[in-house]
Design a protein around this motif. Sequence first.
Motif, short mmCIF file in Angstrom:
data_model
loop_
_atom_site.label_atom_id
_atom_site.label_comp_id
_atom_site.label_asym_id
_atom_site.label_seq_id
_atom_site.Cartn_x
_atom_site.Cartn_y
_atom_site.Cartn_z
N GLY A 52 -82.67 -20.06 -7.70
CA GLY A 52 -81.84 -19.85 -8.89
C GLY A 52 -80.48 -19.25 -8.59
N ARG A 53 -80.43 -18.24 -7.72
CA ARG A 53 -79.14 -17.61 -7.41
C ARG A 53 -78.22 -18.59 -6.69
N ASP A 54 -78.79 -19.41 -5.79
CA ASP A 54 -77.98 -20.41 -5.09
C ASP A 54 -77.44 -21.45 -6.07
N LEU A 55 -78.29 -21.86 -7.02
CA LEU A 55 -77.86 -22.84 -8.01
C LEU A 55 -76.78 -22.26 -8.91
N ALA A 56 -76.93 -20.99 -9.29
CA ALA A 56 -75.91 -20.34 -10.13
C ALA A 56 -74.57 -20.31 -9.41
N SER A 57 -74.57 -19.92 -8.13
CA SER A 57 -73.31 -19.88 -7.36
C SER A 57 -72.71 -21.28 -7.24
N PHE A 58 -73.55 -22.25 -6.93
CA PHE A 58 -73.06 -23.63 -6.78
C PHE A 58 -72.47 -24.14 -8.08
N SER A 59 -73.11 -23.82 -9.23
CA SER A 59 -72.60 -24.32 -10.51
C SER A 59 -71.23 -23.75 -10.83
N VAL A 60 -70.99 -22.49 -10.45
CA VAL A 60 -69.66 -21.89 -10.67
C VAL A 60 -68.62 -22.56 -9.78
N LEU A 114 -68.76 -25.55 -8.50
CA LEU A 114 -68.60 -26.92 -8.97
C LEU A 114 -67.67 -26.99 -10.17
N ALA A 115 -67.84 -26.06 -11.10
CA ALA A 115 -67.00 -26.06 -12.30
C ALA A 115 -65.54 -25.77 -11.96
N LYS A 116 -65.32 -24.90 -10.98
CA LYS A 116 -63.95 -24.57 -10.58
C LYS A 116 -63.26 -25.74 -9.90
N GLY A 117 -64.02 -26.48 -9.08
CA GLY A 117 -63.44 -27.57 -8.31
C GLY A 117 -63.58 -28.93 -8.93
N GLY A 118 -64.34 -29.06 -9.99
CA GLY A 118 -64.59 -30.38 -10.58
C GLY A 118 -65.67 -31.09 -9.80
N SER A 119 -66.44 -31.92 -10.48
CA SER A 119 -67.57 -32.60 -9.85
C SER A 119 -67.16 -33.89 -9.16
N GLY A 120 -65.97 -34.40 -9.47
CA GLY A 120 -65.57 -35.66 -8.88
C GLY A 120 -66.16 -36.85 -9.62
N GLU A 121 -66.89 -36.60 -10.69
CA GLU A 121 -67.47 -37.67 -11.48
C GLU A 121 -66.83 -37.65 -12.86
N GLU A 122 -65.63 -38.18 -12.94
CA GLU A 122 -64.86 -38.10 -14.17
C GLU A 122 -65.46 -38.93 -15.30
N ASP A 123 -66.33 -39.90 -14.98
CA ASP A 123 -66.90 -40.74 -16.02
C ASP A 123 -68.15 -40.13 -16.64
N PRO A 171 -69.93 -28.51 -16.97
CA PRO A 171 -68.58 -28.03 -16.69
C PRO A 171 -68.15 -26.88 -17.61
N HIS A 172 -69.04 -26.47 -18.52
CA HIS A 172 -68.69 -25.46 -19.52
C HIS A 172 -69.18 -24.07 -19.11
N ARG A 173 -68.27 -23.10 -19.14
CA ARG A 173 -68.63 -21.70 -18.91
C ARG A 173 -68.62 -21.01 -20.26
N LEU A 174 -69.78 -20.46 -20.64
CA LEU A 174 -69.89 -19.76 -21.92
C LEU A 174 -70.20 -18.29 -21.66
N VAL A 175 -69.58 -17.43 -22.44
CA VAL A 175 -69.77 -15.99 -22.30
C VAL A 175 -70.22 -15.44 -23.64
N SER A 176 -71.27 -14.63 -23.62
CA SER A 176 -71.78 -14.02 -24.83
C SER A 176 -71.83 -12.51 -24.67
N LEU A 177 -71.38 -11.80 -25.69
CA LEU A 177 -71.50 -10.35 -25.74
C LEU A 177 -72.67 -10.04 -26.66
N LEU A 178 -73.62 -9.28 -26.15
CA LEU A 178 -74.80 -8.93 -26.93
C LEU A 178 -75.26 -7.54 -26.52
N THR A 179 -76.30 -7.06 -27.16
CA THR A 179 -76.75 -5.72 -26.83
C THR A 179 -77.50 -5.72 -25.50
N ARG A 180 -77.47 -4.58 -24.83
CA ARG A 180 -78.22 -4.42 -23.58
C ARG A 180 -79.72 -4.62 -23.87
N GLU A 181 -80.17 -4.11 -25.01
CA GLU A 181 -81.58 -4.25 -25.39
C GLU A 181 -81.98 -5.72 -25.48
#
Length: 131
Positions: A43-51, A53-62, A94-104
């Motif tokens: 999971g951690r490797d996939l999370a890093s790779f997804s970030v 990938l989003a910064k550099g583009g996937s190369g699959e514009e279609d 390609p979408h980065r979403l950020v949510s602010l929520l409670t720690r709880e």
Amino acid sequence: MQSYTIGQAARLLGVSPDTARRWADAGRMATHRDEGGRRLIDGRDLASFSVELAKGGSGEEDASYTSVRNAFPGIVTAVKLGDVAAQVEIQAGPHRLVSLLTREAVEELGLEVGMEATARVKSTNVHIDRV
């Protein structure tokens, strides 16, 4: 730590399983085999790779990316905990979403980097569902 199959990783990255396999074969995504011989991505490797990938583009514009009822399934890429509040980032294709929520709420959902989650957007609010 949660691991993902090639198919699950492909869905979270917004690409075909064949594309994810090619990336793994080329060494772009680190994989390992389980006792059944299936190729898995941590999971951690996939999370890093997804970030990356989003910064550099996937190369699959279609490739098309859609929001079905404003739901963005993805992978948690960052969790920042404060005393009362928290910030959770999800990479959904390609979408980065950020949510602010409670720690709880973050603790109740057990959210951590590398796990699958869905961001739901209504107007200017982002809600996180644990998968």
